[in-house]
Design an enzyme around this catalytic site. Structure first.
Site, PDB file in Angstrom:
ATOM      1  N   ASP A   1      -3.142   1.731 -10.298  1.00  0.00           N
ATOM      2  CA  ASP A   1      -3.059   2.687  -9.201  1.00  0.00           C
ATOM      3  C   ASP A   1      -1.654   2.612  -8.609  1.00  0.00           C
ATOM      4  OD1 ASP A   1      -4.031   4.638  -7.513  1.00  0.00           O
ATOM      5  OD2 ASP A   1      -4.838   3.217  -6.058  1.00  0.00           O
TER       6      ASP A   1
ATOM      7  N   HIS B   1       2.031   9.724   2.337  1.00  0.00           N
ATOM      8  CA  HIS B   1       0.957   8.732   2.513  1.00  0.00           C
ATOM      9  C   HIS B   1       1.533   7.379   2.889  1.00  0.00           C
ATOM     10  CE1 HIS B   1      -2.636   6.358   1.895  1.00  0.00           C
ATOM     11  NE2 HIS B   1      -2.037   5.659   0.944  1.00  0.00           N
TER      12      HIS B   1
ATOM     13  N   GLU C   1      -9.863   8.362  -1.173  1.00  0.00           N
ATOM     14  CA  GLU C   1      -8.444   8.640  -1.357  1.00  0.00           C
ATOM     15  C   GLU C   1      -8.321   9.720  -2.426  1.00  0.00           C
ATOM     16  OE1 GLU C   1      -6.162   5.060  -2.109  1.00  0.00           O
ATOM     17  OE2 GLU C   1      -6.090   4.597   0.040  1.00  0.00           O
TER      18      GLU C   1
ATOM     19  N   GLU D   1      -6.688  11.486  -5.229  1.00  0.00           N
ATOM     20  CA  GLU D   1      -5.674  11.136  -6.225  1.00  0.00           C
ATOM     21  C   GLU D   1      -5.866  11.954  -7.500  1.00  0.00           C
ATOM     22  OE1 GLU D   1      -5.147   6.929  -6.838  1.00  0.00           O
ATOM     23  OE2 GLU D   1      -5.573   6.429  -4.761  1.00  0.00           O
TER      24      GLU D   1
ATOM     25  N   GLN E   1     -10.482  -4.173   3.008  1.00  0.00           N
ATOM     26  CA  GLN E   1      -9.110  -4.160   2.484  1.00  0.00           C
ATOM     27  C   GLN E   1      -8.133  -4.812   3.454  1.00  0.00           C
ATOM     28  OE1 GLN E   1      -7.819  -0.146   1.612  1.00  0.00           O
ATOM     29  NE2 GLN E   1      -5.746  -0.757   1.064  1.00  0.00           N
TER      30      GLN E   1
ATOM     31  N   TYR F   1      -6.056  -8.116   1.938  1.00  0.00           N
ATOM     32  CA  TYR F   1      -4.991  -7.646   1.029  1.00  0.00           C
ATOM     33  C   TYR F   1      -3.672  -8.397   1.127  1.00  0.00           C
ATOM     34  CZ  TYR F   1      -1.888  -4.918   4.079  1.00  0.00           C
ATOM     35  OH  TYR F   1      -0.965  -4.534   5.012  1.00  0.00           O
TER      36      TYR F   1
ATOM     37  N   LYS G   1     -11.547  -2.030  -2.808  1.00  0.00           N
ATOM     38  CA  LYS G   1     -11.397  -0.915  -3.746  1.00  0.00           C
ATOM     39  C   LYS G   1     -12.348  -0.986  -4.935  1.00  0.00           C
ATOM     40  CE  LYS G   1      -7.274   0.825  -2.236  1.00  0.00           C
ATOM     41  NZ  LYS G   1      -6.996   2.236  -1.969  1.00  0.00           N
TER      42      LYS G   1
ATOM     43  N   SER H   1     -14.767   3.761  -8.188  1.00  0.00           N
ATOM     44  CA  SER H   1     -13.809   4.866  -8.146  1.00  0.00           C
ATOM     45  C   SER H   1     -14.452   5.978  -8.961  1.00  0.00           C
ATOM     46  CB  SER H   1     -12.477   4.490  -8.796  1.00  0.00           C
ATOM     47  OG  SER H   1     -12.027   3.229  -8.357  1.00  0.00           O
TER      48      SER H   1
ATOM     49  N   THR I   1      -2.940   7.895  -3.150  1.00  0.00           N
ATOM     50  CA  THR I   1      -3.334   8.987  -2.260  1.00  0.00           C
ATOM     51  C   THR I   1      -2.249  10.049  -2.171  1.00  0.00           C
ATOM     52  OG1 THR I   1      -4.444   7.328  -0.946  1.00  0.00           O
ATOM     53  CG2 THR I   1      -4.183   9.488   0.045  1.00  0.00           C
TER      54      THR I   1
END
Lengths: 414, 414
Positions: free
Chosen positions: A125, A132, A198, A200, A239, A243, A252, A256, A348
């Site tokens: 990703d 963003h 998000e 994408e 997150q 993170y 995440k 997805s 994003t």
């Protein structure tokens, strides 16, 4: 070009598109199809009936449950397949239109169940939208100095989880996990309280490299088969706590969602546009001789359970600061090898205006303002029962090429 | 237990070990073997000769080029296979020892080429050694406050690149990439100047979960097939410039090396020990009813080209703050699904003393002191031509179970 297939007005699946996907039905085992209008061309039947004429393929190549082997034949072959399908669908061509097996070849999309189009090797990703990255920097770091020092020098990216990428329509349970708001002494455990999408777009690689090899920006498109819409579901509270320093993980990897039809790079050709100017100048390995940006409209809708859906975002792929060729060149410049079926998502895709932000985090500005929906509903983040729908399409000179949609409903935590 | 196979003193591959691997030779196509002493038991021949007696398997299961299908049979089956092989190798058992096909079953390890043992689905790297995390925090953040706030609450981890994991013996080219030291105005591009190893152990998952499901600490070991040594090659200068905010990417994904023999969890059973006390108390989903730590000696050697090798580190897997059950429970607590053949590495395993640090970054303390090697050599980081060798073995009550080694030579940048 016009086709003998009835294609509804505003269909994403025109004769100019012809995306590849994997479908099955009550009667049919998983196989490869090409979408047109409300139909799917069953390539396995096309092949059985000899309609690929002078093209020859490994046996059963169209009866696979992923596109990987087909893609691995190489762009020369897959281009020929798509061109032959296009030829067969042209209004003036009677070969398939008047063929006795036409009914077997043309499957109703309504009756088909779409499967994940590729077996995904590795999933990466990126974080390539400057709007963003700036929004996130403003919210969580320094509003005056929102972009981190490396951002304009390289397409920041990280590895994601391939196993939990699911096809459009697959419901996702709200993830549970640890979080700790600044005012809490100890972390707590429970269902995420700030669940987000998000917006994408992801590309799928179509050619392998060896460990140690490198793909230049000039060659990059030879390694890209096509695109899908990508919803990178994100649990902001999980997150946020996890993170630092190694990046997103459980915030995440609970899921997805991708759209089922892979739109080829060739179909996107008419929509190539200049990308944003890059300042400061990028290092030589990131320079491009031609444009690798595409004008693709992207939209996000939220549909609360049993209610109308509301558009909450209208963005565009052309806003991406770092393009797909730069992403792939950067990814491989250290010798990292890629396989057929790797997925590389954009990050994003936010635009410059408030209604073009590609996540609830930005649209609700960290939950400080509610986003109004139809029926008196409003949202700061995604609630149980909500379905998030993303759409994407390009349009120019009367030509439309679209992605259909990627949808996903959020179910309560297990 | 004693065996009729000649097992050299200090061999890692005793009758108590019996790890699984994939090998081939000039005469033999890729297949599954079990190591004992300097020999490999060719399981495909064992099966052909009917020596698995009343065990029955899908046809050709031992003639695969990865262990995935075998592992997917489930622990009940793979345990039986290992136990049967053990039985056949016992000193007092003549079934194989006196069998006419013994010569065909027992392959010389010297004549075999080892391949990557599993097709790796997803690869996750944890950061579970408190000594390592503390060292890194002291060097790069606040020496008084070295551990980040989340570190004692959850096993920090991130996704790595599966495609570039290679088997021991595969040379790795020094990666090129962007880096920017604090005193530089702009980033520069070139071969990494601070190439490092990371001493890790990785487990391989042996059982699938569905998206949305969760594996408890109590059930976790049912999902773990075995272990390999893992060298997480790292380019510190590339990593340092890229990793904020989304974690390591090109600083890691140019290559990771693993040992070829998968040592089963069952073989590690005698070496189970209490893990470090965890303070503060962990959240309920991370609590364990029994110990999941193992006393495994780990060593790192550097061998400059054409010179003697020198031991630069002696560490132990038992130092790990977060254990494998906690890692897996955490990884899946949000519903993230796992597949057979996923790889989950420990993160650098450093011990409490300076000679037990698991990376050059720590051993040379960020390059501020040289590590002395034999022959008058010294190193701060890894140089072109150097081979890094990692070894691992457990020993108790006269029983030895080891991993062999993972080696990798660094070649100049391409």
């Amino acid at each position: 070009m016009s086709t003998w297939v009835e294609v509804p007005k505003n269909s994403d699946f025109t004769i100019y598109n012809l995306p590849f996907g994997i479908f099955k039905s009550k009667k049919l085992s998983p196989r490869i199809g090409v979408a047109i209008g409300d139909k799917i061309v069953d390539l396995s039947v096309l092949d059985q009936e000899g309609l690929f004429s002078n093209l020859f393929f490994p046996e059963g190549i169209f009866l696979r449950d992923s596109l990987n082997e087909l893609i691995a034949l190489g762009k020369t072959q897959t281009k020929k397949i798509r061109e032959r399908v296009q030829q067969l669908l042209l209004a003036e061509n009677g070969e398939l239109r008047d063929h006795s097996s036409r009914g077997k070849v043309m499957v109703n999309r309504k009756e088909a169940e779409m499967l994940l189009p590729v077996k995904i090797g590795d999933y990466t990703d990126f974080y390539s939208s400057i709007e963003h990255a700036t929004n996130v920097g403003k919210m969580f770091r320094d509003p005056e100095n929102a972009l981190l020092p490396n951002w304009r020098h390289l397409p920041v990216g990280y590895h994601g989880r391939a196993s939990s990428i699911v096809v459009s329509g697959t419901p996702i349970h709200r993830p549970k996990g640890q979080s700790k708001d600044p005012d809490m002494v100890m972390p707590e455990f429970g269902p995420s309280r700030r669940l987000d999408f998000e917006l994408e777009l992801a590309f799928i690689t179509g050619k392998q490299t060896k460990l140690g090899d490198y793909v230049s920006t000039e060659d990059a498109e030879e390694y890209i088969f096509g695109f899908v819409l990508f919803n990178d579901w994100s649990a902001r509270d999980i997150q946020n706590w996890e993170y630092v320093p190694l990046g997103p993980f459980l915030g995440k990897n609970f899921g997805s969602s991708i759209s089922p039809w892979v739109v080829t790079l060739e179909a996107m050709e008419p929509f190539r546009v200049e990308g944003p100017k890059q300042e400061p100048e990028v290092l030589p390995y990131l320079k491009c001789r031609k444009s690798h940006s595409f004008d693709i409209n992207l939209e996000v809708f939220i549909q609360p359970e049993g209610k109308k859906s509301s558009k909450v975002c209208a963005s565009n792929f052309k806003y991406m600061y770092w393009n797909i060729a730069q992403q792939l060149a950067h990814h491989t410049v250290n010798g990292c090898n890629i396989n057929v079926g790797d997925m590389m998502a954009s990050g994003t895709i936010s635009g410059p205006t408030e209604d073009s932000f590609g996540s609830m985090l930005e649209l609700s500005w960290k939950g400080t303002r509610a986003v109004k929906l139809e029926d008196g509903e409003e949202r700061k983040f995604i609630q149980d029962g909500d379905t998030v729908i993303m759409k994407g399409f390009a349009e120019k000179d009367g030509i439309r090429v679209g992605f259909g949609e990627v949808t996903g409903q959020i179910l309560p935590a297990k």
